[in-house]
Design a protein around this motif. Structure first.
Motif, PDB file in Angstrom:
ATOM      1  N   ARG A  11      34.376  -4.902 -16.784  1.00  0.00           N
ATOM      2  CA  ARG A  11      35.517  -5.029 -17.707  1.00  0.00           C
ATOM      3  C   ARG A  11      35.380  -4.041 -18.872  1.00  0.00           C
ATOM      4  O   ARG A  11      34.337  -3.956 -19.524  1.00  0.00           O
ATOM      5  CB  ARG A  11      35.590  -6.450 -18.267  1.00  0.00           C
ATOM      6  CG  ARG A  11      35.632  -7.498 -17.169  1.00  0.00           C
ATOM      7  CD  ARG A  11      36.218  -8.790 -17.614  1.00  0.00           C
ATOM      8  NE  ARG A  11      35.447  -9.487 -18.635  1.00  0.00           N
ATOM      9  CZ  ARG A  11      35.903 -10.557 -19.286  1.00  0.00           C
ATOM     10  NH1 ARG A  11      37.116 -11.011 -19.042  1.00  0.00           N
ATOM     11  NH2 ARG A  11      35.133 -11.152 -20.173  1.00  0.00           N
ATOM     12  N   SER A  14      34.530  -5.202 -22.725  1.00  0.00           N
ATOM     13  CA  SER A  14      33.897  -6.519 -22.561  1.00  0.00           C
ATOM     14  C   SER A  14      32.893  -6.745 -23.689  1.00  0.00           C
ATOM     15  O   SER A  14      32.488  -5.800 -24.387  1.00  0.00           O
ATOM     16  CB  SER A  14      33.157  -6.568 -21.222  1.00  0.00           C
ATOM     17  OG  SER A  14      32.126  -5.593 -21.227  1.00  0.00           O
ATOM     18  N   SER A  15      32.461  -7.966 -23.821  1.00  0.00           N
ATOM     19  CA  SER A  15      31.403  -8.249 -24.802  1.00  0.00           C
ATOM     20  C   SER A  15      30.144  -7.461 -24.473  1.00  0.00           C
ATOM     21  O   SER A  15      29.447  -6.963 -25.367  1.00  0.00           O
ATOM     22  CB  SER A  15      31.096  -9.757 -24.832  1.00  0.00           C
ATOM     23  OG  SER A  15      32.193 -10.466 -25.359  1.00  0.00           O
ATOM     24  N   THR A  16      29.859  -7.317 -23.173  1.00  0.00           N
ATOM     25  CA  THR A  16      28.696  -6.524 -22.752  1.00  0.00           C
ATOM     26  C   THR A  16      28.799  -5.101 -23.300  1.00  0.00           C
ATOM     27  O   THR A  16      27.839  -4.557 -23.868  1.00  0.00           O
ATOM     28  CB  THR A  16      28.644  -6.481 -21.204  1.00  0.00           C
ATOM     29  OG1 THR A  16      28.580  -7.828 -20.711  1.00  0.00           O
ATOM     30  CG2 THR A  16      27.460  -5.695 -20.699  1.00  0.00           C
ATOM     31  N   PRO A  85      26.630  -8.507 -17.622  1.00  0.00           N
ATOM     32  CA  PRO A  85      27.074  -9.902 -17.650  1.00  0.00           C
ATOM     33  C   PRO A  85      26.217 -10.728 -16.694  1.00  0.00           C
ATOM     34  O   PRO A  85      25.561 -10.162 -15.801  1.00  0.00           O
ATOM     35  CB  PRO A  85      28.524  -9.819 -17.151  1.00  0.00           C
ATOM     36  CG  PRO A  85      28.616  -8.560 -16.370  1.00  0.00           C
ATOM     37  CD  PRO A  85      27.554  -7.631 -16.892  1.00  0.00           C
ATOM     38  N   VAL A  86      26.202 -12.035 -16.891  1.00  0.00           N
ATOM     39  CA  VAL A  86      25.480 -12.938 -15.982  1.00  0.00           C
ATOM     40  C   VAL A  86      26.479 -13.472 -14.955  1.00  0.00           C
ATOM     41  O   VAL A  86      27.487 -14.081 -15.315  1.00  0.00           O
ATOM     42  CB  VAL A  86      24.840 -14.106 -16.766  1.00  0.00           C
ATOM     43  CG1 VAL A  86      24.228 -15.123 -15.806  1.00  0.00           C
ATOM     44  CG2 VAL A  86      23.772 -13.570 -17.714  1.00  0.00           C
ATOM     45  N   PHE A  88      26.520 -15.732 -11.446  1.00  0.00           N
ATOM     46  CA  PHE A  88      25.735 -16.641 -10.609  1.00  0.00           C
ATOM     47  C   PHE A  88      24.249 -16.568 -10.965  1.00  0.00           C
ATOM     48  O   PHE A  88      23.388 -16.362 -10.116  1.00  0.00           O
ATOM     49  CB  PHE A  88      25.987 -16.384  -9.116  1.00  0.00           C
ATOM     50  CG  PHE A  88      27.336 -16.911  -8.690  1.00  0.00           C
ATOM     51  CD1 PHE A  88      27.507 -18.244  -8.336  1.00  0.00           C
ATOM     52  CD2 PHE A  88      28.446 -16.087  -8.700  1.00  0.00           C
ATOM     53  CE1 PHE A  88      28.766 -18.733  -7.989  1.00  0.00           C
ATOM     54  CE2 PHE A  88      29.699 -16.558  -8.360  1.00  0.00           C
ATOM     55  CZ  PHE A  88      29.865 -17.887  -8.005  1.00  0.00           C
ATOM     56  N   ASP A  89      24.015 -16.726 -12.254  1.00  0.00           N
ATOM     57  CA  ASP A  89      22.666 -16.831 -12.828  1.00  0.00           C
ATOM     58  C   ASP A  89      21.883 -15.520 -12.843  1.00  0.00           C
ATOM     59  O   ASP A  89      20.786 -15.476 -13.392  1.00  0.00           O
ATOM     60  CB  ASP A  89      21.811 -17.897 -12.117  1.00  0.00           C
ATOM     61  CG  ASP A  89      22.292 -19.303 -12.429  1.00  0.00           C
ATOM     62  OD1 ASP A  89      23.033 -19.478 -13.420  1.00  0.00           O
ATOM     63  OD2 ASP A  89      21.926 -20.230 -11.676  1.00  0.00           O
ATOM     64  N   VAL A 132      25.071 -11.101 -21.197  1.00  0.00           N
ATOM     65  CA  VAL A 132      26.205 -11.886 -21.698  1.00  0.00           C
ATOM     66  C   VAL A 132      26.589 -12.897 -20.623  1.00  0.00           C
ATOM     67  O   VAL A 132      26.887 -12.517 -19.485  1.00  0.00           O
ATOM     68  CB  VAL A 132      27.417 -10.979 -22.013  1.00  0.00           C
ATOM     69  CG1 VAL A 132      28.606 -11.825 -22.457  1.00  0.00           C
ATOM     70  CG2 VAL A 132      27.054  -9.957 -23.084  1.00  0.00           C
ATOM     71  N   GLY A 133      26.545 -14.175 -20.986  1.00  0.00           N
ATOM     72  CA  GLY A 133      26.885 -15.226 -20.028  1.00  0.00           C
ATOM     73  C   GLY A 133      27.829 -16.238 -20.629  1.00  0.00           C
ATOM     74  O   GLY A 133      28.144 -16.184 -21.820  1.00  0.00           O
ATOM     75  N   GLY A 134      28.263 -17.154 -19.798  1.00  0.00           N
ATOM     76  CA  GLY A 134      29.164 -18.206 -20.238  1.00  0.00           C
ATOM     77  C   GLY A 134      28.383 -19.385 -20.805  1.00  0.00           C
ATOM     78  O   GLY A 134      27.214 -19.259 -21.187  1.00  0.00           O
ATOM     79  N   HIS A 165      28.456 -17.910 -24.411  1.00  0.00           N
ATOM     80  CA  HIS A 165      29.652 -18.328 -25.153  1.00  0.00           C
ATOM     81  C   HIS A 165      30.519 -19.198 -24.259  1.00  0.00           C
ATOM     82  O   HIS A 165      30.341 -19.240 -23.041  1.00  0.00           O
ATOM     83  CB  HIS A 165      30.432 -17.098 -25.613  1.00  0.00           C
ATOM     84  CG  HIS A 165      30.946 -16.290 -24.452  1.00  0.00           C
ATOM     85  ND1 HIS A 165      32.161 -16.515 -23.869  1.00  0.00           N
ATOM     86  CD2 HIS A 165      30.374 -15.289 -23.729  1.00  0.00           C
ATOM     87  CE1 HIS A 165      32.336 -15.687 -22.859  1.00  0.00           C
ATOM     88  NE2 HIS A 165      31.261 -14.939 -22.754  1.00  0.00           N
TER      89      HIS A 165
HETATM   90  C1  LIG Z   1      31.674 -13.926 -10.617  1.00  0.00           C
HETATM   91  C2  LIG Z   1      31.266 -14.545 -11.927  1.00  0.00           C
HETATM   92  C3  LIG Z   1      30.149 -15.352 -11.961  1.00  0.00           C
HETATM   93  C4  LIG Z   1      29.715 -15.907 -13.176  1.00  0.00           C
HETATM   94  N1  LIG Z   1      28.572 -16.656 -13.199  1.00  0.00           N
HETATM   95  C5  LIG Z   1      28.092 -17.106 -14.372  1.00  0.00           C
HETATM   96  C6  LIG Z   1      26.854 -17.815 -14.419  1.00  0.00           C
HETATM   97  O1  LIG Z   1      26.205 -18.060 -13.419  1.00  0.00           O
HETATM   98  N2  LIG Z   1      26.383 -18.227 -15.633  1.00  0.00           N
HETATM   99  C7  LIG Z   1      27.066 -17.965 -16.784  1.00  0.00           C
HETATM  100  O2  LIG Z   1      26.596 -18.339 -17.852  1.00  0.00           O
HETATM  101  N3  LIG Z   1      28.257 -17.309 -16.766  1.00  0.00           N
HETATM  102  C8  LIG Z   1      28.785 -16.868 -15.581  1.00  0.00           C
HETATM  103  N4  LIG Z   1      29.966 -16.172 -15.560  1.00  0.00           N
HETATM  104  C9  LIG Z   1      30.665 -15.930 -16.830  1.00  0.00           C
HETATM  105  C10 LIG Z   1      30.378 -14.553 -17.410  1.00  0.00           C
HETATM  106  O3  LIG Z   1      29.000 -14.335 -17.553  1.00  0.00           O
HETATM  107  C11 LIG Z   1      31.048 -14.451 -18.766  1.00  0.00           C
HETATM  108  O4  LIG Z   1      32.450 -14.496 -18.570  1.00  0.00           O
HETATM  109  C12 LIG Z   1      30.653 -13.228 -19.553  1.00  0.00           C
HETATM  110  O5  LIG Z   1      31.398 -13.250 -20.761  1.00  0.00           O
HETATM  111  C13 LIG Z   1      30.938 -11.929 -18.816  1.00  0.00           C
HETATM  112  O6  LIG Z   1      30.591 -10.827 -19.640  1.00  0.00           O
HETATM  113  P1  LIG Z   1      31.696  -9.851 -20.282  1.00  0.00           P
HETATM  114  O7  LIG Z   1      32.566 -10.734 -21.140  1.00  0.00           O
HETATM  115  O8  LIG Z   1      30.919  -8.881 -21.060  1.00  0.00           O
HETATM  116  O9  LIG Z   1      32.465  -9.259 -19.130  1.00  0.00           O
HETATM  117  C14 LIG Z   1      30.434 -15.651 -14.366  1.00  0.00           C
HETATM  118  C15 LIG Z   1      31.600 -14.844 -14.306  1.00  0.00           C
HETATM  119  C16 LIG Z   1      31.995 -14.301 -13.111  1.00  0.00           C
HETATM  120  C17 LIG Z   1      33.224 -13.411 -13.081  1.00  0.00           C
END
Ligand SMILES: Cc1cc2nc3c(=O)[nH]c(=O)nc-3n(C[C@H](O)[C@H](O)[C@H](O)COP(=O)(O)O)c2cc1C
Length: 195
Positions: A11, A14-16, A85-86, A88-89, A132-134, A165
């Motif tokens: 993206r 992105s935050s990354t 980004p993270v 699937f872990d 960066v993860g969710g 976040h």
């Molecule tokens: C295919 C996919 C898998 C994801 N898996 C995880 C996950 O396992 N753990 C997590 O914390 N976030 C997960 N996320 C959320 C992303 O890490 C999160 O939206 C993050 O903000 C992405 O970085 P970006 O905003 O810089 O693009 C996933 C997102 C996508 C699209």
């Protein structure tokens, strides 16, 4: 100084990407003349590692695809930043393609029908990473992937920033001044580690 930034997010803005830019700003505040190479892996057409078992001389890899210049930059870089980004872990698929293709930075040695690897990676640069993860906030697997890559390739880890976040806003980290500062500070400390 040469700084290689490897961005594994698909993206734009992105935050990354924003945190990687903060790192760059911090780094170049110490070394303004830095040669900065920014690579968005998602823009490249990358052959996955084929475990070819072929002598990779000349390094870094027998495959001369879009990733090849990045691997050459990595060989020359004083500092590498991996920003992913993270998913699937783990790290994103884009980031993992890059890491797998770095396998020959610990070059294989062929003896008869067997292959062994040197004890140490051949790179001499330093490295940092941003994840960066969710909201799950599980980063250990992604950290092991990047940490393992650093050890394998011979890169000294300087530090990392981890940002979890619970919003879906693109570039949402702009609202988090503490994390922006952490990334900037990591850029500063990474540069300072080279002086
Ligand atoms: C295919 C996919 C898998 C994801 N898996 C995880 C996950 O396992 N753990 C997590 O914390 N976030 C997960 N996320 C959320 C992303 O890490 C999160 O939206 C993050 O903000 C992405 O970085 P970006 O905003 O810089 O693009 C996933 C997102 C996508 C699209």
């Amino acid at each position: 100084m040469k700084l290689l930034i490897v961005n594994g997010s698909p993206r734009i803005e992105s935050s990354t990407e924003i945190l990687a830019r903060q790192f760059e700003d911090g780094f170049t505040s110490i070394f303004p003349d830095t040669e900065v190479v920014n690579v968005r892996l998602n823009d490249l057409s990358i052959i996955p590692c084929q475990a070819c078992g072929i002598d990779p001389t000349p390094l870094p890899c027998v495959y001369k695809d879009d990733l090849h210049p990045t691997l050459q930059h990595l060989m020359q870089a004083d500092m590498v930043l991996i920003a992913s980004p993270v998913y699937f872990d783990s790290v994103s698929a884009q980031t993992k393609l890059f890491i797998d293709r770095s396998n020959c930075f610990r070059p294989p040695r062929f003896r008869n029908n067997a292959v062994g690897f040197d004890d140490h990676g051949i790179l001499r640069g330093k490295g940092a990473y941003i994840l960066v993860g969710g909201a799950r906030e599980k980063f250990d697997a992604a950290e092991r992937v990047i940490g393992g890559f650093f050890i394998w390739a011979g890169i000294e880890k300087i530090g990392r920033v981890i940002y979890g976040h619970d919003d879906w806003q693109l570039g949402g980290v702009t609202l988090n001044s503490e994390t922006l500062r952490q990334s900037h500070d990591l850029g500063v400390s990474s540069a300072s580690s080279l002086s």
